[in-house]
Design a protein around this motif. Sequence first.
Motif, PDB file in Angstrom:
ATOM      1  N   TYR A  20       0.842  -1.189   0.000  1.00  0.00           N
ATOM      2  CA  TYR A  20       0.000   0.000   0.000  1.00  0.00           C
ATOM      3  C   TYR A  20       0.882   1.246   0.000  1.00  0.00           C
ATOM      4  O   TYR A  20       1.763   1.382   0.849  1.00  0.00           O
ATOM      5  N   SER A  21       0.585   2.145  -0.935  1.00  0.00           N
ATOM      6  CA  SER A  21       1.352   3.377  -1.063  1.00  0.00           C
ATOM      7  C   SER A  21       0.410   4.566  -1.056  1.00  0.00           C
ATOM      8  O   SER A  21      -0.720   4.471  -1.552  1.00  0.00           O
ATOM      9  N   CYS A  22       0.893   5.672  -0.517  1.00  0.00           N
ATOM     10  CA  CYS A  22       0.118   6.904  -0.609  1.00  0.00           C
ATOM     11  C   CYS A  22       0.763   7.813  -1.641  1.00  0.00           C
ATOM     12  O   CYS A  22       1.976   7.746  -1.888  1.00  0.00           O
ATOM     13  N   ALA A  23      -0.077   8.627  -2.253  1.00  0.00           N
ATOM     14  CA  ALA A  23       0.379   9.507  -3.312  1.00  0.00           C
ATOM     15  C   ALA A  23      -0.407  10.819  -3.250  1.00  0.00           C
ATOM     16  O   ALA A  23      -1.525  10.845  -2.721  1.00  0.00           O
ATOM     17  N   ALA A  24       0.166  11.853  -3.813  1.00  0.00           N
ATOM     18  CA  ALA A  24      -0.477  13.165  -3.810  1.00  0.00           C
ATOM     19  C   ALA A  24      -0.597  13.677  -5.243  1.00  0.00           C
ATOM     20  O   ALA A  24       0.339  13.529  -6.039  1.00  0.00           O
ATOM     21  N   GLY A  25      -1.747  14.269  -5.523  1.00  0.00           N
ATOM     22  CA  GLY A  25      -1.981  14.802  -6.860  1.00  0.00           C
ATOM     23  C   GLY A  25      -3.407  15.272  -6.978  1.00  0.00           C
ATOM     24  O   GLY A  25      -3.903  15.980  -6.104  1.00  0.00           O
ATOM     25  N   SER A  26      -4.094  14.822  -8.029  1.00  0.00           N
ATOM     26  CA  SER A  26      -5.504  15.166  -8.226  1.00  0.00           C
ATOM     27  C   SER A  26      -6.382  14.230  -7.402  1.00  0.00           C
ATOM     28  O   SER A  26      -5.934  13.172  -6.955  1.00  0.00           O
ATOM     29  N   LEU A  27      -7.642  14.626  -7.220  1.00  0.00           N
ATOM     30  CA  LEU A  27      -8.598  13.791  -6.498  1.00  0.00           C
ATOM     31  C   LEU A  27      -9.030  12.670  -7.443  1.00  0.00           C
ATOM     32  O   LEU A  27      -9.999  12.809  -8.201  1.00  0.00           O
ATOM     33  N   SER A  28      -8.315  11.566  -7.381  1.00  0.00           N
ATOM     34  CA  SER A  28      -8.507  10.519  -8.376  1.00  0.00           C
ATOM     35  C   SER A  28      -7.961   9.200  -7.862  1.00  0.00           C
ATOM     36  O   SER A  28      -7.075   9.171  -6.994  1.00  0.00           O
ATOM     37  N   LEU A  29      -8.492   8.107  -8.412  1.00  0.00           N
ATOM     38  CA  LEU A  29      -7.965   6.773  -8.126  1.00  0.00           C
ATOM     39  C   LEU A  29      -7.095   6.271  -9.274  1.00  0.00           C
ATOM     40  O   LEU A  29      -6.729   5.100  -9.313  1.00  0.00           O
ATOM     41  N   ASN A  30      -6.798   7.168 -10.196  1.00  0.00           N
ATOM     42  CA  ASN A  30      -5.941   6.836 -11.334  1.00  0.00           C
ATOM     43  C   ASN A  30      -4.496   7.184 -10.984  1.00  0.00           C
ATOM     44  O   ASN A  30      -4.180   8.356 -10.746  1.00  0.00           O
ATOM     45  N   PRO A  31      -3.604   6.202 -10.951  1.00  0.00           N
ATOM     46  CA  PRO A  31      -2.220   6.497 -10.555  1.00  0.00           C
ATOM     47  C   PRO A  31      -1.536   7.502 -11.481  1.00  0.00           C
ATOM     48  O   PRO A  31      -0.593   8.186 -11.065  1.00  0.00           O
ATOM     49  N   GLN A  32      -2.029   7.621 -12.708  1.00  0.00           N
ATOM     50  CA  GLN A  32      -1.417   8.576 -13.636  1.00  0.00           C
ATOM     51  C   GLN A  32      -1.718  10.022 -13.264  1.00  0.00           C
ATOM     52  O   GLN A  32      -1.093  10.942 -13.796  1.00  0.00           O
ATOM     53  N   HIS A  33      -2.663  10.222 -12.353  1.00  0.00           N
ATOM     54  CA  HIS A  33      -3.034  11.569 -11.940  1.00  0.00           C
ATOM     55  C   HIS A  33      -2.282  12.017 -10.684  1.00  0.00           C
ATOM     56  O   HIS A  33      -2.569  13.082 -10.150  1.00  0.00           O
ATOM     57  N   MET A  34      -1.344  11.200 -10.230  1.00  0.00           N
ATOM     58  CA  MET A  34      -0.578  11.527  -9.033  1.00  0.00           C
ATOM     59  C   MET A  34       0.758  12.166  -9.406  1.00  0.00           C
ATOM     60  O   MET A  34       1.378  11.790 -10.413  1.00  0.00           O
ATOM     61  N   ASP A  35       1.181  13.123  -8.595  1.00  0.00           N
ATOM     62  CA  ASP A  35       2.431  13.830  -8.851  1.00  0.00           C
ATOM     63  C   ASP A  35       3.579  13.349  -7.960  1.00  0.00           C
ATOM     64  O   ASP A  35       4.747  13.397  -8.363  1.00  0.00           O
ATOM     65  N   TYR A  36       3.236  12.920  -6.756  1.00  0.00           N
ATOM     66  CA  TYR A  36       4.267  12.489  -5.812  1.00  0.00           C
ATOM     67  C   TYR A  36       3.846  11.164  -5.184  1.00  0.00           C
ATOM     68  O   TYR A  36       2.670  10.962  -4.880  1.00  0.00           O
ATOM     69  N   TRP A  37       4.849  10.324  -4.951  1.00  0.00           N
ATOM     70  CA  TRP A  37       4.603   9.003  -4.379  1.00  0.00           C
ATOM     71  C   TRP A  37       5.503   8.778  -3.179  1.00  0.00           C
ATOM     72  O   TRP A  37       6.651   9.226  -3.148  1.00  0.00           O
ATOM     73  N   GLY A  38       4.972   8.036  -2.225  1.00  0.00           N
ATOM     74  CA  GLY A  38       5.785   7.591  -1.110  1.00  0.00           C
ATOM     75  C   GLY A  38       6.104   6.115  -1.258  1.00  0.00           C
ATOM     76  O   GLY A  38       5.526   5.426  -2.099  1.00  0.00           O
ATOM     77  N   LYS A  39       7.026   5.647  -0.453  1.00  0.00           N
ATOM     78  CA  LYS A  39       7.315   4.213  -0.419  1.00  0.00           C
ATOM     79  C   LYS A  39       6.154   3.495   0.253  1.00  0.00           C
ATOM     80  O   LYS A  39       5.486   4.059   1.108  1.00  0.00           O
ATOM     81  N   GLY A  40       5.950   2.266  -0.138  1.00  0.00           N
ATOM     82  CA  GLY A  40       4.798   1.532   0.349  1.00  0.00           C
ATOM     83  C   GLY A  40       5.038   0.805   1.659  1.00  0.00           C
ATOM     84  O   GLY A  40       6.162   0.693   2.158  1.00  0.00           O
ATOM     85  N   THR A  41       3.937   0.303   2.186  1.00  0.00           N
ATOM     86  CA  THR A  41       3.979  -0.525   3.377  1.00  0.00           C
ATOM     87  C   THR A  41       3.221  -1.819   3.075  1.00  0.00           C
ATOM     88  O   THR A  41       2.152  -1.785   2.454  1.00  0.00           O
ATOM     89  N   GLN A  42       3.779  -2.935   3.496  1.00  0.00           N
ATOM     90  CA  GLN A  42       3.208  -4.238   3.153  1.00  0.00           C
ATOM     91  C   GLN A  42       2.041  -4.576   4.070  1.00  0.00           C
ATOM     92  O   GLN A  42       2.141  -4.485   5.295  1.00  0.00           O
ATOM     93  N   VAL A  43       0.955  -5.005   3.445  1.00  0.00           N
ATOM     94  CA  VAL A  43      -0.203  -5.521   4.172  1.00  0.00           C
ATOM     95  C   VAL A  43      -0.417  -6.962   3.724  1.00  0.00           C
ATOM     96  O   VAL A  43      -0.546  -7.226   2.526  1.00  0.00           O
ATOM     97  N   THR A  44      -0.439  -7.872   4.668  1.00  0.00           N
ATOM     98  CA  THR A  44      -0.655  -9.272   4.365  1.00  0.00           C
ATOM     99  C   THR A  44      -1.820  -9.778   5.200  1.00  0.00           C
ATOM    100  O   THR A  44      -1.803  -9.665   6.422  1.00  0.00           O
ATOM    101  N   VAL A  45      -2.825 -10.311   4.510  1.00  0.00           N
ATOM    102  CA  VAL A  45      -4.006 -10.839   5.183  1.00  0.00           C
ATOM    103  C   VAL A  45      -4.025 -12.353   4.988  1.00  0.00           C
ATOM    104  O   VAL A  45      -4.099 -12.834   3.868  1.00  0.00           O
ATOM    105  N   SER A  46      -3.954 -13.065   6.087  1.00  0.00           N
ATOM    106  CA  SER A  46      -3.941 -14.526   6.016  1.00  0.00           C
ATOM    107  C   SER A  46      -5.358 -15.079   6.139  1.00  0.00           C
ATOM    108  O   SER A  46      -6.207 -14.512   6.820  1.00  0.00           O
ATOM    109  N   SER A  47      -5.566 -16.196   5.487  1.00  0.00           N
ATOM    110  CA  SER A  47      -6.911 -16.809   5.507  1.00  0.00           C
ATOM    111  C   SER A  47      -7.085 -17.737   6.699  1.00  0.00           C
ATOM    112  O   SER A  47      -6.140 -18.071   7.391  1.00  0.00           O
TER     113      SER A  47
END
Length: 120
Positions: free
Chosen positions: A93-120
Motif C-alpha cells: 500500500y502506497s500513498c500519493a499526492a496529486g488530483s482527487l482521483s484513483l488513477n495512478p497517472q493523476h498523481m504527482d508524488y509518491w511515497g514508499k509503500g507498506t506491506q499488508v498481508t491478510v492470512s486466511s
Amino acid sequence: VQLQASGGGLVQAGGSLRLSCALSGSSLRNLDVAWFRQAPGKEREGVSCIGREDGMTYYSDSVRGRFGISIDNANSTVNLQMNSLKPDDTGVYSCAAGSLSLNPQHMDYWGKGTQVTVSS
C-alpha cells in the motif's frame, strides 16, 4: 517533498489495520491524497482518495464499506482504516499526492509503500 506510509503488517482475515501517510513539504499542501495498492503480478489499484480542502472521499468498489479514509490537516496525515480485511486485500500500500482521483497517472508524488498481508 515526502510521503511516508506506515502501519502495515500481518493480520488474519476479518481483522483490521490502520495505515498512516505522513506528508511533508510545501508542494503537497494543495494536493489531494490517495491510497493505492499493488499485489504480486497485478496492476496498481486505486483504493481511496480524499480532498485536502473539502474532505470529499472516493473508494474503489472492492473496499467501499470496509475502508475509511480521513485527513488530519493539523498534523498533515492521511489515514486509511481498513476493516473486515480479506486475503485479496494483500499487497503493498502506497500513498500519493496529486488530483482527487484513483488513477495512478493523476498523481504527482509518491511515497514508499507498506506491506499488508491478510492470512486466511
